[in-house]
Design an enzyme around this catalytic site. Structure first.
Site, short mmCIF file in Angstrom:
data_model
loop_
_atom_site.label_atom_id
_atom_site.label_comp_id
_atom_site.label_asym_id
_atom_site.label_seq_id
_atom_site.Cartn_x
_atom_site.Cartn_y
_atom_site.Cartn_z
N HIS A 105 27.72 81.89 22.08
CA HIS A 105 28.22 82.67 20.95
C HIS A 105 27.14 82.61 19.86
CE1 HIS A 105 31.98 80.91 22.70
NE2 HIS A 105 32.53 82.06 22.38
N ASP A 108 27.16 79.44 17.92
CA ASP A 108 26.80 78.19 18.61
C ASP A 108 25.34 77.84 18.35
OD1 ASP A 108 29.27 78.42 19.90
OD2 ASP A 108 28.38 79.34 21.69
C1 XUL Z 1 38.02 80.56 25.28
C2 XUL Z 1 36.94 81.10 26.12
C3 XUL Z 1 35.71 81.55 25.38
C4 XUL Z 1 35.02 82.72 25.97
C5 XUL Z 1 33.84 83.21 25.18
O1 XUL Z 1 39.12 80.16 25.98
O2 XUL Z 1 37.03 81.12 27.31
O3 XUL Z 1 34.86 80.46 25.27
O4 XUL Z 1 34.56 82.43 27.26
O5 XUL Z 1 34.16 83.51 23.87
#
Ligand code: XUL
Ligand code: CO
Length: 441
Positions: A105, A108
């Protein structure tokens, strides 16, 4: 054992394949990247990816206690200097593990600044270093995404917020996240609607929120085209947590949403095992639903705990599960842009850096075994042949007529009046088939 090098995991060597008889906990027993299965190497089939949010940023906190993770390189801040150090940590980890991909993300990898402009500047600075490290190591970005759920501004959702300014902020954030994913040659981009749902319908205009979500995704597609980003867009279904109900609740709901708003040509699904179980489905079910629609793109490989009702994001170790998944993947013809992304975290009790290696090695070996077992089941052919036989009545005669659209209700009535009745003549043989699967597991 080879001599370990580098700063952050000084005692860990490059993880090697040593075969099923090895007792070295820091070696692969089944994942042999260059071994060929059904015409492709394991590395090409599995396309393993490490998640930045869990493996590099996870503190191992829970609702009842602070993080327990021992990460000697962390200085207790979320500074830009720390962000740069974490990139080095991440790529040392990826190199030593031998994972070809990672996923992140935006938040992150780089901290938020005082405003959007400063935040974007922070992100650009770290993306430069990510790019250098990708070039140095050959590790690639499986997909990028934006964190639209952690900051308080997203308390009511992002694209589905009651506040139009929040929609605008989220749009700006996703615009930037797609651009940096493009810059890093990401193979895809994920939309997971963490807070795109509701806590209570008493305050929610459900139809309006769904329309806003569709508008948001159309704008993302427009921008993708405008900048020439060729990566695959994915939606990641999850039914709940943190919301009571998330709009992208499962594969079928996502497909319906995408179809209703004319987005199906631009999106595939990124399916996660623990999300499937939260939705009351098996991963196998979710995969087959997505594959039937030609919309399976990628998977978040993890597992839940059936006795715990939340997203525990554990590393997958169950060979039965990985066999089911790999059977579906092979049946589909393999990943193209997608991969096996470990959206999984070590337990709070497993707080040493070496546990990150044990966890990924276990997950990779479990998938390698699943792949080999699935290939063996396919080579044996009994399962596929059983299914083929089970539907044989559709291949000729009345079945073929119905499938090709040449039989009306009237024709079928005439046919049945002539035949009289039917007695069931084929057993489902579930137990026999389960026994066959177990011959290979
Ligand atoms: C949350 C989840 C996230 C997504 C990316 O449950 O799976 O981490 O994979 O935003
Ligand atoms: Co996920």
């Amino acid at each position: 054992m080879k001599k370990a090098t580098k700063a952050f995991f000084p005692d860990i060597p490059k993880i090697q394949y040593e075969g099923p008889n090895s007792r070295n906990p820091l070696a692969f027993k089944h994942y042999n990247p260059d071994e060929v299965v059904e015409g492709k190497t394991m590395k090409e089939h599995l396309r393993f990816s490490v998640t930045y949010w869990h493996t590099i940023r996870g503190q191992l906190a829970d609702m009842f206690g602070v993080g327990t993770a021992l990460r000697p390189w962390e200085d207790g801040t979320n500074s830009m200097k720390m962000a740069e150090t974490r990139v080095r940590v991440a790529f040392e980890f990826l190199e030593k593990l031998g994972a070809p991909f990672y996923a992140f993300h935006d938040r992150d990898v780089a901290p938020e600044g005082r405003n959007l402009r400063e935040t974007n500047r922070n992100l650009d600075a770290i993306v430069k270093i990510l790019k250098q490290e990708q070039q140095r190591t050959g590790v690639k970005l499986l997909w990028g995404t934006a964190c639209l759920f952690a900051h308080p501004r997203y308390v009511h959702g992002a694209a589905t917020s009651c506040n139009a300014d929040v929609f605008a902020y989220a749009a700006a954030q996703v615009k930037k996240a797609i651009e940096v994913t493009h810059e890093l040659k990401g193979e895809g981009y994920v939309f997971w609607g963490g807070r795109e749902g509701y806590s209570t319908l008493w305050n929610t205009d459900l139809k309006r929120e769904m329309e806003h979500l569709a508008r948001f995704l159309h704008l993302a597609v427009d921008h993708k085209k405008a900048i020439g980003f060729k990566g695959q867009f994915y939606i990641e279904p999850k039914p709940k947590e943190p919301t009571k109900h998330q709009y992208d609740s499962d594969a079928a709901a996502c497909l319906n949403f995408l179809r209703e708003y004319d987005l199906l040509k631009d999106f595939k699904l990124n399916l996660e095992t623990n999300h499937a179980t939260l939705a009351g489905h098996t991963m196998q079910h979710e995969m087959e639903v997505a594959i039937a629609a030609g919309a399976l793109g990628s998977i978040d490989a993890n597992t839940g705990d059936l006795l715990l009702g939340w997203d525990t994001d554990q590393f997958p170790t169950n060979i039965y599960l990985t066999t089911e998944i790999m059977l579906s993947i092979l049946h589909m013809g393999g990943f193209t842009t997608g991969g096996t992304n470990f959206d999984a975290k070590v337990r709070r009790e497993s707080f040493e850096p070496v546990d990150l290696f044990y966890a990924h090695i276990g997950g990779m070996d479990a998938f390698a075994r699943g792949l080999k077992i699935a290939a063996a089941i396919r080579k044996d052919g009994r399962l596929a042949e059983f299914i083929r036989q089970r539907y044989a009545s559709w291949d000729t005669g009345i079945g073929a007529k119905i499938e090709s659209g040449k039989a009306s209700f009237k024709d079928l009535e005439a046919y049945m009046l002539k035949r009289g009745d039917i007695t069931p003549n084929t057993s489902g043989r579930q137990e026999l088939l389960e026994n066959i699967i177990n011959e290979f597991i």
